[in-house]
Design an enzyme around this catalytic site. Structure first.
Site: not given
Ligand code: GUN
Ligand code: ZN
Length: 375
Positions: A95, A269, A307, A309, A312, A338
């Site tokens: 990011d 993410d 699960c 894993c 578990c 987990h």
């Molecule tokens: N992570 C969650 N939202 C954002 C976003 O609007 N911009 C960036 N760069 N990272 C993020």
């Molecule tokens: Zn598990």
């Protein structure tokens, strides 16, 4: 190994917008829809790289802001890049800092040039610009690089959202110019526009004109209702090209992933599985549980009997509660293992369901299982 970044759309669901795809990066292939564990400081907290592979992590996320301040991108570059530094040989997405810097509140100042901010570590002053963010991400050796943007706070006035979104578009253009694509890394643009459908559309239009390898939707999970987040996805995703990957940033709960996939999202993410694990909150097929509860004191069952894993297969709720209550390091290790297995296995099931043309049935089952009581 191909040096070219590309995306194959393998299958489009006919009862929803869900898609099954494949992202080719210079560091390997990613099957989508995918969840990317967060490794802010060049480590997914409490996880060995071997364990990340055991839970089938395909790609992880790292943060420009943190690695820029400590240990510094030049140091990481001298030591052979982030992959070698952290012993992770699969793809890495970084990011841009456009989220972390803006979370600093009073410690930052925005101008057309970029953002001047004070380090949360020692108060020292730094600037990140579109150009320097791309330089840092390329020095780290990220396979997928994010444009430098502003994640707009919620709520904000329409006037602020408009000004900020326009500035993020100008920054996106500078990012594209600064990106040295010869190294095979991919650059993704980030759609802003707050909770306004026309401003989301304008942001998409600006980014499409510049042209990116993939498109992210930013500015979500900033305190809005889930239904509003889904509205923004409904307005934005259909405007994005079908032949490029779509990434919703910082999202979310298991429900958010299922709803995002239904609307055509390929990548997600979130710190939720890892952070919650360290707080004793565990994800299961029947919903969330808090392992500190007294009801688990002598409970011989695994976290989730459904699960498969490592945790578990080997540990009881009673033992995990004991580790948590004792403040043991192993509590974080086992709980994180987990939770990541849960998230990544859910996405594996999602991919299989889309492929088999039974995504809607899978989605219904997913919600039905969560109605059930804790076994
Ligand atoms: N992570 C969650 N939202 C954002 C976003 O609007 N911009 C960036 N760069 N990272 C993020
Ligand atoms: Zn598990």
């Amino acid at each position: 190994m191909s040096r070219e970044f590309s995306f194959d759309l393998l299958k489009q669901d006919d009862q929803s917008q869900a898609r099954r795809g494949r992202v080719h990066t210079r560091q390997g292939t990613i099957e989508t829809p995918v969840f990317m564990p967060v490794g802010t400081q060049g480590t997914v907290k409490a996880m060995l790289p071997e364990s990340l592979k055991e839970v089938q992590a395909q790609i992880i996320l790292a943060n420009t802001y943190h690695l820029f301040l400590r240990p510094g991108h030049h140091l990481v570059q001298r030591l052979g890049g982030l992959h070698r530094f952290m012993n992770w040989d699969r793809p890495i997405l970084t990011d841009s800092g456009g989220f972390q810097v803006f979370s600093l509140g009073d410690l930052r100042k925005i101008s057309e040039e970029g953002v001047r901010f004070q380090s949360h570590l020692d108060g020292s002053s730094h600037t990140l610009t579109p150009e320097s963010s791309i330089e840092v991400q390329q020095a780290l050796g990220a396979d997928i690089i994010m444009a430098f943007d502003e994640c707009i706070p919620y709520p904000s006035s329409r006037e602020y959202v408009l000004d900020s979104t326009r500035r993020s578009s100008r920054w996106a253009r500078r990012c594209k110019q600064a990106h040295r694509a010869e190294d095979g890394s991919a650059l993704f643009g980030i759609v802003q526009g707050g909770m306004h459908s026309d401003l989301r559309a304008a942001s998409v239009e600006d980014l499409l004109e510049i042209g990116f390898h993939g498109y992210a939707v930013g500015g979500l999970s900033v305190g809005e209702e889930a239904s509003l987040m889904y509205d923004v996805m409904d307005w934005t995703l259909p405007l994005l090209p079908a032949d490029k990957p779509r990434y919703v940033m910082g999202v979310g709960t298991p429900e958010n992933l299922i709803e995002g996939v239904s609307r055509g999202v390929d990548m997600f993410d979130c710190v939720m599985p890892t952070r919650n694990a360290r707080n004793g909150v565990l994800f299961t097929t029947f919903g969330k549980i808090s392992i500190k509860q007294a009801r688990y004191l002598e409970d011989p069952l695994p976290i989730d009997p459904a699960c498969g894993c490592y945790v578990c297969r080997n540990y009881s709720r009673a033992y995990l509660r004991h580790l948590y209550q004792s403040g043991e390091i192993l509590a974080s290790v086992l709980n994180t293992h987990h939770n990541l297995h849960y998230y990544l296995h859910l996405m594996e099931e999602v991919r299989q369901a889309i492929e088999a043309g039974r995504f809607l049935a899978f989605k219904n089952d997913f919600y039905r299982r969560r109605q059930a009581a804790t076994p």
